[in-house]
Design a protein around this motif. Structure first.
Motif, PDB file in Angstrom:
ATOM      1  N   ASN A  36       0.811  -1.223   0.000  1.00  0.00           N
ATOM      2  CA  ASN A  36       0.000   0.000   0.000  1.00  0.00           C
ATOM      3  C   ASN A  36       0.844   1.274   0.000  1.00  0.00           C
ATOM      4  OD1 ASN A  36       1.006  -0.195   2.560  1.00  0.00           O
ATOM      5  ND2 ASN A  36      -0.956   0.028   3.617  1.00  0.00           N
ATOM      6  N   LYS A  37       2.184   1.112  -0.014  1.00  0.00           N
ATOM      7  CA  LYS A  37       3.064   2.279  -0.044  1.00  0.00           C
ATOM      8  C   LYS A  37       3.561   2.553  -1.455  1.00  0.00           C
ATOM      9  CE  LYS A  37       4.767   1.729   4.701  1.00  0.00           C
ATOM     10  NZ  LYS A  37       5.974   1.534   5.560  1.00  0.00           N
ATOM     11  N   LYS A  38       3.796   3.825  -1.750  1.00  0.00           N
ATOM     12  CA  LYS A  38       4.313   4.203  -3.064  1.00  0.00           C
ATOM     13  C   LYS A  38       5.802   3.896  -3.187  1.00  0.00           C
ATOM     14  CE  LYS A  38       0.966   7.885  -3.993  1.00  0.00           C
ATOM     15  NZ  LYS A  38       0.785   9.342  -4.306  1.00  0.00           N
ATOM     16  N   GLU A  39       6.509   3.985  -2.059  1.00  0.00           N
ATOM     17  CA  GLU A  39       7.942   3.732  -2.078  1.00  0.00           C
ATOM     18  C   GLU A  39       8.419   3.444  -0.656  1.00  0.00           C
ATOM     19  OE1 GLU A  39       9.747   8.236  -1.613  1.00  0.00           O
ATOM     20  OE2 GLU A  39       9.579   7.391  -3.627  1.00  0.00           O
ATOM     21  N   TRP A  58      20.918  -1.691  -6.464  1.00  0.00           N
ATOM     22  CA  TRP A  58      19.956  -2.362  -7.340  1.00  0.00           C
ATOM     23  C   TRP A  58      19.332  -3.517  -6.568  1.00  0.00           C
ATOM     24  CZ3 TRP A  58      25.094  -3.196  -7.186  1.00  0.00           C
ATOM     25  CH2 TRP A  58      25.557  -4.511  -7.129  1.00  0.00           C
ATOM     26  N   THR A  59      18.271  -4.094  -7.114  1.00  0.00           N
ATOM     27  CA  THR A  59      17.634  -5.265  -6.515  1.00  0.00           C
ATOM     28  C   THR A  59      17.775  -6.451  -7.467  1.00  0.00           C
ATOM     29  OG1 THR A  59      15.425  -4.818  -7.443  1.00  0.00           O
ATOM     30  CG2 THR A  59      15.955  -3.807  -5.316  1.00  0.00           C
ATOM     31  N   ASP A  60      17.676  -7.670  -6.894  1.00  0.00           N
ATOM     32  CA  ASP A  60      17.678  -8.866  -7.745  1.00  0.00           C
ATOM     33  C   ASP A  60      16.680  -9.881  -7.204  1.00  0.00           C
ATOM     34  OD1 ASP A  60      19.033 -11.116  -6.171  1.00  0.00           O
ATOM     35  OD2 ASP A  60      20.572  -9.578  -6.029  1.00  0.00           O
ATOM     36  N   PHE A  70      11.826  -3.653  -8.976  1.00  0.00           N
ATOM     37  CA  PHE A  70      11.859  -2.413  -8.225  1.00  0.00           C
ATOM     38  C   PHE A  70      12.828  -1.446  -8.879  1.00  0.00           C
ATOM     39  CE2 PHE A  70      10.872  -5.837  -5.317  1.00  0.00           C
ATOM     40  CZ  PHE A  70       9.732  -5.369  -4.678  1.00  0.00           C
ATOM     41  N   ILE A  71      12.531  -0.177  -8.760  1.00  0.00           N
ATOM     42  CA  ILE A  71      13.391   0.889  -9.268  1.00  0.00           C
ATOM     43  C   ILE A  71      14.031   1.575  -8.074  1.00  0.00           C
ATOM     44  CG2 ILE A  71      13.468   3.039 -10.590  1.00  0.00           C
ATOM     45  CD1 ILE A  71      10.866   2.016 -11.985  1.00  0.00           C
ATOM     46  N   ARG A  88      15.593   5.452  -2.545  1.00  0.00           N
ATOM     47  CA  ARG A  88      14.142   5.315  -2.645  1.00  0.00           C
ATOM     48  C   ARG A  88      13.834   4.134  -3.547  1.00  0.00           C
ATOM     49  NH1 ARG A  88      11.823   8.991   0.181  1.00  0.00           N
ATOM     50  NH2 ARG A  88      12.866  10.961   0.656  1.00  0.00           N
ATOM     51  N   ILE A  89      13.093   3.181  -2.989  1.00  0.00           N
ATOM     52  CA  ILE A  89      12.786   1.927  -3.683  1.00  0.00           C
ATOM     53  C   ILE A  89      11.315   1.968  -4.089  1.00  0.00           C
ATOM     54  CG2 ILE A  89      12.833  -0.583  -3.504  1.00  0.00           C
ATOM     55  CD1 ILE A  89      14.731  -0.097  -1.038  1.00  0.00           C
ATOM     56  N   THR A  90      11.061   1.805  -5.390  1.00  0.00           N
ATOM     57  CA  THR A  90       9.700   1.896  -5.919  1.00  0.00           C
ATOM     58  C   THR A  90       9.366   0.636  -6.701  1.00  0.00           C
ATOM     59  OG1 THR A  90      10.011   4.293  -6.172  1.00  0.00           O
ATOM     60  CG2 THR A  90       8.112   3.306  -7.272  1.00  0.00           C
ATOM     61  N   TRP A  91       8.202   0.075  -6.452  1.00  0.00           N
ATOM     62  CA  TRP A  91       7.730  -1.110  -7.175  1.00  0.00           C
ATOM     63  C   TRP A  91       7.471  -0.744  -8.625  1.00  0.00           C
ATOM     64  CZ3 TRP A  91       2.046  -2.649  -7.526  1.00  0.00           C
ATOM     65  CH2 TRP A  91       1.898  -3.880  -8.185  1.00  0.00           C
TER      66      TRP A  91
END
Length: 230
Positions: A36-39, A58-60, A70-71, A88-91
């Motif tokens: 439910n969170k934007k980031e 980065w994510t893996d 994720f960005i 800042r991690i964004t889906w």
């Protein structure tokens, strides 16, 4: 004559409340991304008094190669001494299971600057990579992560021990003992899944005790059960 620069990469894993990769302090040991969170923000602090560090993130998906959904921004930046900046991690919007947590990994690579006086010297330069678990947590999951840990079931058959997680959350072990013997090679159990490991000469009814790691990086209370026959 300019002498060669030797570069070594060191990978660290976050286990305590604050993780350190040389001069860079990472503000947590795991990332919980509520759907439910934007980031989600991850704070980094350069504890050095003089030298800056270059940060790459980065994510893996867990294989160390495939990028996660994720960005991370900024993906590459300079962090000056005694300064803090948050990643800042964004889906990305990629479809993920909605009835259980999904696990990914957050990678933070830190590259130190070299003092000007060392430009003409043979320098050992360590590049650190910190790797943290990143849990994607959908809305509407049942109970809590602690409930999932508390309700783990342990059984055995033919020299194999089975850990069953009926919950919606990952259970990551802080400690696990069977008949007083520590089981260090069992890391976690995925939601709605089993983990299996060999343990010979274990009697039915043996005492099992365990703790899990919470969202905040500390340990739960100790839970106890008996090993059953599968």
């Amino acid at each position: 004559m300019r002498l060669p620069l030797l570069i070594v990469c060191v990978t660290t894993y976050a286990f305590t409340t604050l993780s350190h990769a040389a001069g860079i302090q990472v503000g947590r040991t795991r990332v919980i991304y509520d759907a439910n969170k934007k980031e989600v923000a991850l704070a980094l602090t350069n504890t050095e008094k003089e030298l800056p560090w270059l940060i790459q993130s980065w994510t893996d998906n867990g294989d160390g190669k495939t990028r996660g959904p994720f960005i991370v921004t900024p993906p590459l930046f300079r962090l000056d001494p005694q300064k803090e900046q948050s990643l800042r991690i964004t889906w990305s919007g990629q479809a993920l299971p909605t009835d259980r947590e999904s696990l990914f990994y957050m990678n933070v690579r830190t590259i130190p600057a070299i003092e000007k006086d060392n430009n003409q010297k043979n320098v050992l330069r360590l590049i650190y990579k910190t790797r943290l678990k990143l849990f994607w947590r959908p809305e509407g999951l049942k109970n809590t992560p602690v409930d999932a840990c508390k309700n783990l079931r342990f059984s055995q058959r033919e020299g194999q021990v089975f850990i069953t997680n009926d919950g919606d959350y990952y259970s990551v072990f802080d400690t696990l003992r069977i008949s007083g013997k520590s089981i260090p090679h069992v890391d976690m159990v995925a939601p709605k899944a089993n983990a299996t490991f060999p343990l010979a000469n274990t009697a039915n009814g043996s005492k099992v005790t365990w703790r899990c790691i919470t969202d905040y990086g500390n340990a739960t209370a100790e839970f106890t059960t008996r090993l059953t026959q599968k």
